[in-house]
Structure formats: structure tokens, C-alpha cells
Design an enzyme around this catalytic site. Structure first.
Site, PDB file in Angstrom:
ATOM      1  N   THR A  35       8.023  63.372   6.374  1.00 23.41           N
ATOM      2  CA  THR A  35       7.311  63.483   7.120  1.00 23.41           C
ATOM      3  C   THR A  35       6.507  64.785   6.331  1.00 23.41           C
ATOM      4  O   THR A  35       6.721  65.573   4.949  1.00 23.41           O
ATOM      5  CB  THR A  35       8.008  64.798   8.217  1.00 23.41           C
ATOM      6  OG1 THR A  35       6.938  65.330   8.700  1.00 23.41           O
ATOM      7  CG2 THR A  35       9.392  65.723   7.561  1.00 23.41           C
ATOM      8  N   ASP A  37       4.686  67.100   6.969  1.00 23.45           N
ATOM      9  CA  ASP A  37       5.060  68.755   7.924  1.00 23.45           C
ATOM     10  C   ASP A  37       6.527  69.402   7.099  1.00 23.45           C
ATOM     11  O   ASP A  37       6.390  70.375   7.336  1.00 23.45           O
ATOM     12  CB  ASP A  37       5.025  68.002   9.173  1.00 23.45           C
ATOM     13  CG  ASP A  37       3.935  68.003   9.791  1.00 23.45           C
ATOM     14  OD1 ASP A  37       3.173  67.981   9.525  1.00 23.45           O
ATOM     15  OD2 ASP A  37       3.798  67.574  11.390  1.00 23.45           O
ATOM     16  N   MET A  80      -2.833  69.901   9.509  1.00 22.34           N
ATOM     17  CA  MET A  80      -1.326  69.137  10.462  1.00 22.34           C
ATOM     18  C   MET A  80      -1.280  70.178  10.402  1.00 22.34           C
ATOM     19  O   MET A  80      -0.503  71.279   9.291  1.00 22.34           O
ATOM     20  CB  MET A  80      -1.617  67.467   9.633  1.00 22.34           C
ATOM     21  CG  MET A  80      -2.740  67.306   9.659  1.00 22.34           C
ATOM     22  SD  MET A  80      -2.146  65.021   9.198  1.00 22.34           S
ATOM     23  CE  MET A  80      -1.291  64.354  10.441  1.00 22.34           C
ATOM     24  N   GLY A  81      -0.361  69.926  12.100  1.00 24.46           N
ATOM     25  CA  GLY A  81       1.020  70.784  12.144  1.00 24.46           C
ATOM     26  C   GLY A  81       1.676  70.541  13.197  1.00 24.46           C
ATOM     27  O   GLY A  81       1.470  71.859  14.009  1.00 24.46           O
ATOM     28  N   ARG A  82       2.194  70.012  13.233  1.00 26.73           N
ATOM     29  CA  ARG A  82       1.971  70.013  15.256  1.00 26.73           C
ATOM     30  C   ARG A  82       3.168  71.063  15.783  1.00 26.73           C
ATOM     31  O   ARG A  82       3.195  71.289  16.828  1.00 26.73           O
ATOM     32  CB  ARG A  82       2.338  68.938  16.274  1.00 26.73           C
ATOM     33  CG  ARG A  82       2.759  68.360  17.501  1.00 26.73           C
ATOM     34  CD  ARG A  82       3.066  66.884  17.365  1.00 26.73           C
ATOM     35  NE  ARG A  82       3.065  66.486  19.026  1.00 26.73           N
ATOM     36  CZ  ARG A  82       2.647  66.740  20.218  1.00 26.73           C
ATOM     37  NH1 ARG A  82       0.775  67.054  20.303  1.00 26.73           N
ATOM     38  NH2 ARG A  82       2.532  66.519  21.411  1.00 26.73           N
ATOM     39  N   GLU A 137      -2.647  72.967  14.027  1.00 26.48           N
ATOM     40  CA  GLU A 137      -2.857  72.284  15.236  1.00 26.48           C
ATOM     41  C   GLU A 137      -1.828  72.077  16.415  1.00 26.48           C
ATOM     42  O   GLU A 137      -1.947  72.194  17.088  1.00 26.48           O
ATOM     43  CB  GLU A 137      -3.138  70.584  14.554  1.00 26.48           C
ATOM     44  CG  GLU A 137      -1.238  69.915  14.572  1.00 26.48           C
ATOM     45  CD  GLU A 137      -1.540  68.541  14.217  1.00 26.48           C
ATOM     46  OE1 GLU A 137      -2.618  67.802  15.015  1.00 26.48           O
ATOM     47  OE2 GLU A 137      -0.785  67.448  14.030  1.00 26.48           O
ATOM     48  N   ILE A 190      -5.598  64.976   5.150  1.00 24.40           N
ATOM     49  CA  ILE A 190      -4.380  64.906   4.807  1.00 24.40           C
ATOM     50  C   ILE A 190      -3.261  64.424   4.705  1.00 24.40           C
ATOM     51  O   ILE A 190      -2.512  64.549   3.272  1.00 24.40           O
ATOM     52  CB  ILE A 190      -3.916  66.681   5.342  1.00 24.40           C
ATOM     53  CG1 ILE A 190      -5.117  67.276   5.129  1.00 24.40           C
ATOM     54  CG2 ILE A 190      -2.926  67.054   4.601  1.00 24.40           C
ATOM     55  CD1 ILE A 190      -4.907  69.304   5.732  1.00 24.40           C
ATOM     56  N   ARG A 191      -3.438  63.360   5.788  1.00 22.44           N
ATOM     57  CA  ARG A 191      -1.924  62.690   5.691  1.00 22.44           C
ATOM     58  C   ARG A 191      -2.699  61.799   5.103  1.00 22.44           C
ATOM     59  O   ARG A 191      -1.065  60.649   4.540  1.00 22.44           O
ATOM     60  CB  ARG A 191      -1.972  62.425   6.617  1.00 22.44           C
ATOM     61  CG  ARG A 191      -0.574  61.549   7.246  1.00 22.44           C
ATOM     62  CD  ARG A 191      -0.372  61.914   8.957  1.00 22.44           C
ATOM     63  NE  ARG A 191      -1.211  60.219   9.716  1.00 22.44           N
ATOM     64  CZ  ARG A 191      -0.744  60.426  11.107  1.00 22.44           C
ATOM     65  NH1 ARG A 191       0.787  60.641  11.596  1.00 22.44           N
ATOM     66  NH2 ARG A 191      -1.573  58.688  11.743  1.00 22.44           N
TER      67      ARG A 191
END
Length: 221
Positions: A35, A37, A80-82, A137, A190-191
Site C-alpha cells: 500500500t 499509504d 492521498m491518505g484516506r 484526503e 502520486i499512485r
């Protein structure tokens, strides 16, 4: 995932589908967590995280240039970073140009004397005339003084970047300050970046150790 020939599978391995049941007794399934993240608790780093941070820093650099090119300039960057703010935090530290970093793990107020908006205008813009804000995010999870969603709904459904953009611009109008806010959302840029050299080396080490460990029968038995 790797399918490796060993004498018996580990007891914790989930049983494959019926199509693979005939080879279940001869093979083991080895999983390597992934992941960008970096939100897996039992490991220090997941592959892809380093590359994601590197890409996020480029977006922050762009936001910093935009903020410095205008009086009362603000660069607002959502990354990103849920569930966790590791990308936002690490990219902010690497950039060295970030004024505020908002992540899901740390609660914060948006309004009020000690809230985010007042700090941006009364401290950062008043003294430096520009600032850079990085927000994960999932940072809506940390908002304490705003009801962003209805009861029972997930706050992460809210686009926290666009929400903060509107709040900052509206407050600027109310106090007679014309802010020049540039909103940057690199998101999937980014991903989807290619792995950098550090992540490529890390992946090689992970793959080699997964193969060697399974061949040596390092299982949960």
C-alpha cells in the site's frame, strides 16, 4: 504473490478455490503487503510509499512556487491518505516549505480564534504574505467544529481540499483580503508514478526473502 513448492502449506493460509484444490497440498501462498499509504501496522514501510512521497513533494514544490508568486498567495495541496496521513507528513517534512499539514490522526478546528482559518490569516498571511497547506484526503476525520456529513455518514466522503478552499476564500472576502489560492490535487498522479530506485531495491529484497523464507518452511506452524 508467489506460489512455491513445499512439503505442506501453512495452517494460516486461506484455502484456494476448488479449481486449485488438487494442488493445495503441494503449494503455499506467500503474500507481500502493498500500500502506498504505508498504513499496515506491523511493518515499518510498504513498497510504493517512498515513490509516492517523492511524487507528492513535486506537487508541494509547485504549490510553493504559486504561493510565492502572489501577494497573499496560498498553495493548497491535497495528497492521498484516506485513513492515515503518512504521505502528507513525510512529504511535508521533505519539502521544508509547508506551513500547515493536516492529517486524519490529529483533530483540529477550522473556525474560531484558534482555528485553522484564523491562523492562516492572522499569522501566516499577515507576517509572510504567503503559505503552503498540505492536507491528506482523509483529514476530514480530524475536523472537530464542522458537521461535514449527516449522522452515520463517513466524513471521508467529503472532498476536504475543495471544502477548505471555499472556507479560506470566503473568509478572505469577509475581511477584505484578496487571497490568490491555487489548489493542487495530484491524487492518482502520486499512485501511478514508476517506482523510484529505493522502492525497486526494496521490492527486490522483499521478493527474495519471501521466496527464501517459504523454501525454508518459515510458516505459521
Amino acid at each position: 504473490f508467489f506460489f512455491l513448492m513445499i512439503r505442506r502449506p501453512p495452517r494460516s493460509t486461506p484455502k484456494p478455490s476448488s479449481a486449485a484444490s488438487d494442488v493445495y497440498k503441494r503449494q503455499a501462498l506467500v503474500g507481500v503487503p502493498k500500500t502506498i499509504d504505508n498504513d499496515i501496522k506491523i511493518i515499518d514501510y510498504s513498497f510504493g510509499f517512498n515513490s509516492a512521497v517523492q511524487a507528492a513533494v513535486k506537487a508541494i514544490d509547485s504549490g510553493n512556487v504559486e504561493a510565492n508568486c502572489a501577494d497573499y498567495g496560498i498553495g493548497l495541496v491535497k495528497v492521498m491518505g484516506r485513513d492515515v496521513g503518512h504521505i502528507a507528513a513525510h512529504a511535508s517534512l521533505a519539502s521544508r516549505d509547508v506551513s500547515i499539514c493536516l492529517v486524519p490522526e490529529f483533530p483540529f478546528d477550522i473556525n474560531g480564534e484558534k482555528g485553522l482559518i484564523r491562523y492562516v490569516f492572522d499569522e501566516l498571511l499577515k507576517k509572510k504574505h504567503h503559505c503552503v497547506i498540505v492536507v491528506a484526503e482523509g483529514a476530514a476525520l480530524g475536523v472537530k467544529d464542522e458537521k461535514l456529513v449527516n449522522e452515520g455518514e463517513d466524513p471521508r466522503k467529503v472532498d476536504i481540499g475543495l471544502f477548505l478552499k471555499k472556507k479560506i476564500e470566503d473568509y478572505g472576502k469577509s475581511v477584505g483580503i484578496k487571497v490568490i489560492l491555487k489548489y493542487i490535487d495530484p491524487s492518482y498522479m502520486i499512485r501511478t508514478v514508476p517506482a523510484n530506485s529505493a522502492d525497486r531495491q526494496f521490492c527486490s529484497v522483499l521478493a527474495q526473502n519471501a521466496v527464501h523464507g517459504t523454501c525454508l518452511l518459515y510458516t505459521s506452524d
